[in-house]
Design an enzyme around this catalytic site. Structure first.
Site, PDB file in Angstrom:
ATOM      1  CG  HIS A   1      13.059  57.297  18.937  1.00 31.90           C
ATOM      2  ND1 HIS A   1      13.823  58.148  18.802  1.00 31.90           N
ATOM      3  CD2 HIS A   1      13.303  56.081  17.973  1.00 31.90           C
ATOM      4  CE1 HIS A   1      14.250  57.971  17.465  1.00 31.90           C
ATOM      5  NE2 HIS A   1      14.044  56.548  16.983  1.00 31.90           N
TER       6      HIS A   1
HETATM    7  C1  UD1 Z   1      10.810  53.767  14.180  1.00 33.47           C
HETATM    8  C2  UD1 Z   1      12.203  53.289  13.625  1.00 33.47           C
HETATM    9  C3  UD1 Z   1      13.249  54.171  13.889  1.00 33.47           C
HETATM   10  C4  UD1 Z   1      12.832  55.706  13.665  1.00 33.47           C
HETATM   11  C5  UD1 Z   1      11.722  55.944  14.404  1.00 33.47           C
HETATM   12  C6  UD1 Z   1      11.352  57.457  14.434  1.00 33.47           C
HETATM   13  C7  UD1 Z   1      12.259  50.813  12.990  1.00 33.47           C
HETATM   14  C8  UD1 Z   1      12.892  49.671  13.410  1.00 33.47           C
HETATM   15  N1  UD1 Z   1      12.545  51.830  13.917  1.00 33.47           N
HETATM   16  O1  UD1 Z   1      11.039  53.786  15.737  1.00 33.47           O
HETATM   17  O2  UD1 Z   1      14.339  53.887  13.192  1.00 33.47           O
HETATM   18  O3  UD1 Z   1      14.040  56.552  14.152  1.00 33.47           O
HETATM   19  O4  UD1 Z   1      10.673  55.114  13.991  1.00 33.47           O
HETATM   20  O5  UD1 Z   1      10.142  57.765  15.112  1.00 33.47           O
HETATM   21  O6  UD1 Z   1      11.564  51.010  12.203  1.00 33.47           O
HETATM   22  N2  UD1 Z   1       3.600  54.073  18.430  1.00 33.47           N
HETATM   23  C9  UD1 Z   1       2.575  55.031  18.417  1.00 33.47           C
HETATM   24  N3  UD1 Z   1       2.191  55.669  17.283  1.00 33.47           N
HETATM   25  C10 UD1 Z   1       2.675  55.555  16.011  1.00 33.47           C
HETATM   26  C11 UD1 Z   1       3.736  54.711  15.889  1.00 33.47           C
HETATM   27  C12 UD1 Z   1       4.265  53.789  17.013  1.00 33.47           C
HETATM   28  O7  UD1 Z   1       2.112  55.305  19.381  1.00 33.47           O
HETATM   29  O8  UD1 Z   1       2.149  56.010  15.008  1.00 33.47           O
HETATM   30  C13 UD1 Z   1       4.086  53.271  19.475  1.00 33.47           C
HETATM   31  C14 UD1 Z   1       3.651  52.054  19.561  1.00 33.47           C
HETATM   32  O9  UD1 Z   1       3.384  51.739  20.617  1.00 33.47           O
HETATM   33  C15 UD1 Z   1       4.794  51.234  19.123  1.00 33.47           C
HETATM   34  C16 UD1 Z   1       5.959  52.272  19.298  1.00 33.47           C
HETATM   35  O10 UD1 Z   1       5.471  53.384  19.389  1.00 33.47           O
HETATM   36  O11 UD1 Z   1       5.014  50.100  19.359  1.00 33.47           O
HETATM   37  C17 UD1 Z   1       7.337  52.015  18.612  1.00 33.47           C
HETATM   38  O12 UD1 Z   1       6.936  52.391  17.198  1.00 33.47           O
HETATM   39  P1  UD1 Z   1       7.777  51.536  15.817  1.00 33.47           P
HETATM   40  O13 UD1 Z   1       7.232  52.142  14.681  1.00 33.47           O
HETATM   41  O14 UD1 Z   1       7.716  49.996  16.197  1.00 33.47           O
HETATM   42  O15 UD1 Z   1       9.305  52.054  16.285  1.00 33.47           O
HETATM   43  P2  UD1 Z   1       9.700  53.546  16.401  1.00 33.47           P
HETATM   44  O16 UD1 Z   1      10.385  53.629  17.901  1.00 33.47           O
HETATM   45  O17 UD1 Z   1       8.848  54.661  16.471  1.00 33.47           O
END
Ligand code: UD1
Length: 405
Positions: free
Chosen positions: A217
């Protein structure tokens, strides 16, 4: 906003901030250890809402028996700036209301950065659990978050000797560093007896040792089109020899959906090919780690869990902030190089031959790290004036005063 926040300002209130999936695994152990000292501290859970999907958040609270958050900030997704800013604003209001005796943040996600910054600005004593990890790669958002959190928080609880060295090298006062061990491994050991491996294998129609477990991811791997293409090529190569099980993070699904049209990606069951599924809950995912021939990942926590379980891990990154896992011999850094991945997989011993092997544990990766942290918090951070260690604050207060003149 303060009127809407439940709870009262009591002495020795400890606010635990969490926001994303790996945070929940860590605060589960910390909340439990702090709750076991009821006369001495009162832990409150604040969920920023960085992760909000049931499979990234709710399932972890349920399976890890974390009580519902005392406060939910609903920050949701967005750019780094937007997400961090919303978390900062919410955490600041929460800290001003509760005026806790200590704010604890964990890991390296955007919510961690916001928590450390809010506590420093509100002059609330603070602690960072899992401090001192460094990949040396500032292109990783997590590296920036770790550095800032470590330099802002008063107390730094570390997992390895390397982390202690990193902090000392950056000029951090050794009096602020507490080598406590790994709280993520506390949760792993506590939950291993509840993991039903047979049920998961049956449901996914897999045999132990017959598959490679994949997670991916990181923005550097899935957001960059060249890296994404190399990742797909790597998976195709691996899938010619091993069945690949790929619980897919929402970020990865969004980025790779166009490339995932081939039938070979969706077939389940035995044989070769790829099973793509939704992100799994904690117990199911631990079961798959234990039963995998090998794990391929770009996650940080999974490098540690595989080390504790003695499962071979191939990290699809050029670097790691968890170098102790490489030193232990369970983790290999292979980047996104299909040749290297295949060569490494081919040289692993057969699953049956290594099953049950005893792996030496890293110091303090013993299931009791959160207890050590809770005891330190109660005696040295919150304790009576006699026992309280004010060195971190003795240093902190003059620095602020110098700046103010
Ligand atoms: C985040 C952390 C990363 C961690 C990961 C675990 C940061 C910078 N990154 O990355 O260190 O390893 O979490 O998973 O904080 N989304 C959903 N549902 C959710 C949350 C997110 O669908 O509950 C989707 C959204 O489209 C979002 C994308 O996932 O834009 C990324 O989520 P985000 O929290 O920005 O970062 P992660 O890639 O999950």
């Amino acid at each position: 906003m303060p009127e809407a926040i439940p709870g009262t300002c009591e002495p020795h209130t400890v606010v635990l901030i969490c926001g994303a999936r790996p945070n929940f695994v860590k605060i589960a152990a910390l909340h439990r250890a702090l709750s076991a000292r009821p006369g001495r501290c009162r832990p409150l859970i604040v969920h920023t809402g960085q992760h909000y999907s049931p499979e990234l958040s709710d399932v972890f609270f349920r399976e890890l028996e974390i009580p519902p958050p005392d406060l939910h900030l609903n920050v949701g997704s967005g750019s780094h700036g937007e997400q961090t800013a919303r978390a900062l604003t919410g955490i600041e209001a929460c800290l001003m209301h509760y005026r806790p005796d200590l704010m604890v943040c964990v890991g390296d996600v955007n919510s961690t950065l916001a928590a450390a910054l809010a506590a420093a600005k509100c002059r609330i004593p603070s602690a960072h659990v899992e401090a001192g990890l460094r990949s040396g790669d500032r292109a990783m958002p997590e590296e920036i978050n770790r550095i800032v959190a470590d330099h802002l928080c008063d107390w730094l609880y570390t997992t390895t000797d390397e982390a202690n060295d990193n902090l000392r090298r950056e000029g951090i006062d050794p009096a602020r560093i507490v080598f406590a061990g790994n709280v993520m491994i506390d949760t792993l050991y506590r939950h291993l007896p509840r993991v039903d491996r047979e049920a998961v294998l049956r449901r996914l129609r897999l045999a132990a040792g017959s598959f490679v477990l994949l997670t991916m991811h990181r923005p550097a791997n899935v957001d960059d089109p060249d890296s994404a293409r190399r990742l797909i090529e790597t998976i195709r190569r691996v899938a010619q020899h091993h069945h690949v099980v790929f619980p897919m993070h929402p970020r990865t699904r969004a980025r790779l959906s166009d490339m995932l049209q081939s039938d070979s990606w969706t077939q389940g069951g035995g044989g070769r090919g790829v099973t793509v599924c939704e992100p799994l809950g904690y117990h199911d995912f631990v079961a798959l780690q234990q039963c995998a021939f090998a794990v391929l990942t770009d996650s940080g926590g999974i490098q540690e869990e595989t080390t504790a379980l003695g499962v071979p891990c191939l990290t699809l990154r050029p670097n790691t902030e968890r170098y102790a896992t490489v030193s232990m011999g369970t983790n290999a850094l292979v980047g996104l190089d299909p040749e290297r991945v295949m060569t490494t997989l081919e040289t692993l011993p057969a699953f049956a031959d290594r099953n049950g092997a005893i792996f030496p544990r890293l110091p303090f990766w013993d299931g009791h790290a959160a207890e050590r942290i809770a005891e330190h918090i109660c005696t040295r951070v919150l304790g009576t004036d006699d026992a309280r260690d004010t060195r971190a604050h003795a240093e902190y207060v003059p620095r602020q005063m110098v700046g103010a003149h």
